[in-house]
Scaffold this motif. Structure first.
Motif, short mmCIF file in Angstrom:
data_model
loop_
_atom_site.label_atom_id
_atom_site.label_comp_id
_atom_site.label_asym_id
_atom_site.label_seq_id
_atom_site.Cartn_x
_atom_site.Cartn_y
_atom_site.Cartn_z
N ASP A 522 0.85 -1.18 0.00
CA ASP A 522 0.00 0.00 0.00
C ASP A 522 0.90 1.24 0.00
O ASP A 522 1.59 1.50 0.99
CB ASP A 522 -0.91 0.00 1.23
N ARG A 524 1.04 5.50 -0.73
CA ARG A 524 0.13 6.64 -0.75
C ARG A 524 0.92 7.94 -0.91
O ARG A 524 2.10 8.01 -0.60
CB ARG A 524 -0.71 6.70 0.53
N ASN A 553 -2.48 3.59 -3.84
CA ASN A 553 -2.21 2.49 -4.76
C ASN A 553 -1.95 1.24 -3.93
O ASN A 553 -0.89 1.06 -3.36
CB ASN A 553 -1.00 2.82 -5.64
N ARG A 555 -2.07 -3.06 -3.81
CA ARG A 555 -2.04 -4.22 -4.68
C ARG A 555 -1.50 -5.44 -3.96
O ARG A 555 -0.78 -5.31 -2.97
CB ARG A 555 -1.25 -3.98 -5.96
N THR A 604 3.30 2.88 -13.84
CA THR A 604 2.89 1.67 -13.13
C THR A 604 4.12 0.90 -12.65
O THR A 604 5.25 1.23 -13.00
CB THR A 604 2.04 0.75 -14.03
#
Length: 821
Positions: A522, A524, A553, A555, A604
């Motif tokens: 995580d 941020r 974000n 994932r 990304t």
């Protein structure tokens, strides 16, 4: 019926009486020791003819077994981590027995692939403190053995045993190590999981994985490198792991002191002599159940160029305790590291400026400051009567770095206006808990293993940018703290991960190492940035503050992997692995205004995989580790020149940081050591570290790069060290060749501002000798860059540049060591 029962009882009694006559028993007693210490939980088996029985030793290492008295009685003893022991007794007079076991190659703390301590080619043990390294490319650098000159600061003389390593050589005293492997950028070693005593030491391993701190090499006992296949254990770094193992005190040892004074002298610059010095002091000692080690390192002086003065201080203290208890072996450890450093930075040069005079500096107002504090605690536990062991480490890092100065390109003049100040504070912490289970085969030579681990991490980075004063002094404060001209961001991130990896023996000589890792990440970002637009006359057209709100974000990532190891009867090992890799993108530099570098808001994460196939052996005369590899990238992040819409310029030229393309690097790496000469008085050895790599962009949304070479990849890297050793003296000659390399995805040869372009190939020759004057004093001298070649290894996009950062010309380093005076 009763009469029948009486006959049965009578016959049974007579049988037992007869058995007692013809099969007397004996109490077989003894103790099992190792170095005069009892070994509780050792397995003791007694055999005589077709009869056998067994037991385990108690907390005092003692055993007592009643057994049939038929001689000879064979006693067979096994204990995990020790050589099996067999003996026989032929009479009661030999009792009790005292059995001393010797440590084997296979133990919970360091199950070895094979004995490799006699060679300069060394790799990681198969199992070591909760880590699995069988079937993985790795290298071990032992500082007391592999480095000739005490007080060494040159990266090329420290890391030469890692084939293909690409190094930044841009400071005078090894203040900040920047290395890359397999074509990954050396930028502050950000593509490696940088660790000290197994715990992260970079600024923010997940959100800002750059290393501004490097431990003093004299405080390091060994450096461990594990290739990208180590991602299952160390997380999402494509380059692998580099661990600096700090010295520690030894239990039951006397006081040991050592002082190293060293210094570097350069040829005069503008008739002024230039030099720097290094003072390192250390002490270690230990009692029965406690030990300590501490060291203090001072580096101060000037470098080869103008405006390169520095002042660095590092303090490390380490304590360990052996906790006596009835349940197992328990060792606690604690370490604290404190470092602060101030550097005057000379700025970068254009290609023309470098060719004219690489020692010149056009920036006298640029400074860099670093403060680093790391606290680590560890626990190692091995229960009695168990094949399990447990390792726990936790760390807390509190650090900051500040860059101050004029960051205009080197072809622009510094007119003495307010300087840019970019500051960051890092507050991070985490833990790593591992459990290891070994299955030792009866022959004591092979084993299976299972390692399971859980890791947690949380970090908070606070970054600011604004204007500072217009002086030339190191004044690290903002002029408008409440109304910064640049940006203000908080960047929290968290990670929780679990992994498991095992060693499965298919045969005695062939094993596989499957594993899998899961991560929840995580990252941020929350803050604001300022945009000022001026016309060509310098008039302000817009001055706006933008607050994008909270960016999140989160994932989940799953990384599988598998490796193998095949050992032949002549001690050759074939190994290989295929492991998925992952590198999380972070928000740390998204809004830093830096020479027009713009980060794509849709950037990304990078993905990829490492593949290795190798062949290695340790021998008396020759040893080697040769392998082929492939590093596969998915959505590789890079920089290139492009334009973006602009309200004034219509199209504004920028350096865009984004996912450039998919890419692939293929290469061959080799490390070979051979003994050229040996007599009763001296030896001559040759160590060769060589690699050949080719990396290209192969596919992706930005097809203009397809077929281009990947930046930061010198096709050929060659380093050789010729070492002569006798009883009191060691001398070496090291030759270094690094091929040319590009610095951006467009493969540009040069740019007017020198931020991007080619780094030409270079050759460097170093000579070193160290002589022991007596048992306690040694004297060393080293001639660095003996041929005085002018070269550089770095083109910087920001501080300490931007532009070309020249490496040092010829210089001499002296070292004087005092032991236990």
């Amino acid at each position: 019926m009763n009469q029948v029962l009486r006959h049965i009882v009578l016959v049974s009694t007579c049988f037992l009486f007869t058995l007692d006559i013809y099969a007397q028993t004996v109490e077989v007693e003894g103790v099992v020791l190792s170095s005069d210490m009892p070994l509780p939980g050792a397995s003791v088996i007694l055999e005589s003819g077709d009869n056998s029985t067994g037991a385990t030793t108690n907390l005092q290492g003692e055993f007592s077994i009643r057994f049939i008295e038929e001689y000879p009685i064979t006693i067979f003893v096994q204990f995990l981590g020790y050589e099996s022991f067999t003996t026989s007794i032929t009479s009661r007079s030999q009792l009790p027995v005292s059995i001393i076991l010797t440590s084997s190659q296979i133990d919970l703390d360091g199950a070895k692939v094979e004995t490799n301590s006699k060679s300069d080619v060394e790799w990681m043990n198969s199992i070591h403190k909760g880590g699995v390294y069988r079937g993985i490319k790795s290298s071990v650098i032992r500082t007391d053995k592999d480095i000739i000159l005490p007080g060494e600061v040159q990266a090329r003389s420290i890391f030469h045993k890692i084939p293909g390593v690409n190094m930044w050589e841009s400071d005078a005293a090894g203040l900040q190590i920047g290395i890359g492997v397999r074509g990954l950028s050396p930028n502050r070693s950000a593509h490696l999981s940088m660790r000290q005593n197994g715990s992260p030491m970079s600024a923010d391993p997940l959100g800002y994985p750059e290393s501004y701190y490097s431990p003093p090499i004299e405080a390091v006992t060994k450096i461990e490198y594990v290739s990208g296949a180590g991602a299952l254990q160390y997380g999402s770094q494509l380059g692998g792991m580099l661990n600096f193992q700090i010295k520690s005190g030894k239990f039951n040892s006397a006081d040991e002191f050592r002082v190293i004074t060293s210094g570097t002298a350069y040829s005069p610059l503008d008739k002024y002599a230039r030099a720097n010095y290094n003072i390192f002091a250390e002490h270690g000692s230990g009692m029965e159940n406690s030990a300590h080690y501490f060291c203090f390192d001072i580096k101060k002086g000037e470098g080869w160029r103008e405006n390169t003065d520095f002042d660095s201080k590092t303090f490390i203290v380490s304590c360990s305790q052996n906790v006596p208890n009835d349940y197992g072996e328990l060792v606690l450890s604690e370490e604290f590291t404190l470092m602060n450093r101030l550097e005057h930075q000379p700025g970068g040069l254009t290609d023309a400026q470098f060719n004219l005079n690489p020692r010149v500096s056009f920036r006298e107002r640029n400074w860099f400051k670093v403060d680093w504090r790391i606290l680590r605690m560890g626990l190692d536990y091995k229960p009695n009567y168990s094949n399990w062991s447990y390792n726990l480490s936790a760390f807390k890092l509190d650090a900051s770095r500040q860059a101050l100065g004029y960051l205009g390109s080197p072809n622009r003049i510094d007119f003495g206006e307010e300087r840019d100040l970019i500051s960051a504070e890092f507050n991070t912490g985490g833990f790593d808990l591992r459990a290891t289970r070994l299955w030792l085969k009866e022959d004591g030579k092979s084993f299976g293993a299972l390692v399971m681990g859980v890791q947690g991490y949380h970090g908070l980075t606070h970054m600011e940018q604004g204007l500072a004063d217009a002086t030339a002094h190191p004044n690290f404060y903002y002029l408008n703290e409440d109304n910064l001209e640049g940006s203000d961001y908080n960047l929290p991130n968290s990670q929780i991960a679990g992994f498991t990896q095992g060693i499965i023996n298919i045969t005695d000589n062939f094993s596989v190492t499957p594993g899998v890792r899961w991560e929840y990440i995580d990252t941020r970002a929350e803050g604001w940035y300022r945009v000022r637009i001026e016309d060509l006359a310098g008039n302000t057209l817009e001055d706006s503050v933008f607050n994008p709100g909270l960016i999140v974000n989160s994932r989940n990532v799953l990384l599988p992997g598998v490796g193998f190891s095949l050992k032949t009867p002549n001690d050759v090992e074939f190994y290989g692995n295929a492991v998925a890799n992952y590198r999380a993108v972070n928000f740390s530099d998204i809004q830093i205004q830096n020479l027009g570098v713009v980060v794509d808001p849709d950037i990304t994460d990078e993905g990829g995989a490492n593949f290795d196939l190798g062949y290695r052996k340790n021998g008396e005369k020759i040893s080697w580790d040769v392998s082929a590899f492939m590093l596969r990238y998915k959505n590789k992040i890079g920089l290139y020149n492009t334009t973006i819409p602009d309200p004034i310029l219509i199209e504004k030229p920028v350096f865009l940081r984004t996912n450039v393309s998919d890419a692939r690097t293929l290469g061959v790496e080799g490390l070979v050591r051979t003994e050229l000469f040996k007599s009763d008085f001296s030896t001559i050895d040759l160590l060769v570290s060589v690699s050949y790599m080719k990396g290209i962009y192969i596919d992706g949304e930005t097809t203009i790069f397809t077929g281009n070479e990947i930046e930061n990849i010198p096709n050929c890297t060659y380093r050789s060290v010729l070492t002569w050793t006798n009883k009191r003296t060691r001398a070496s000659l090291q030759w270094n060749f690094v091929d040319s390399q590009f610095t951006d995805a467009t493969n540009s040869l040069s740019e007017p501002n020198a931020v991007f372009g080619e780094i030409p190939s270079y050759n460097i020759l170093d000579l070193a000798i160290n002589h022991n004057l007596n048992q306690n004093i040694s004297l060393g001298i080293k001639l660095n860059n003996a041929l005085d070649n002018m070269y550089f290894t770095r083109r910087a996009t920001g501080y300490p540049g931007p532009g070309i950062i020249p490496s040092d010309g010829r210089n001499i380093r002296l070292s004087l060591v005092f032991n236990n005076l």
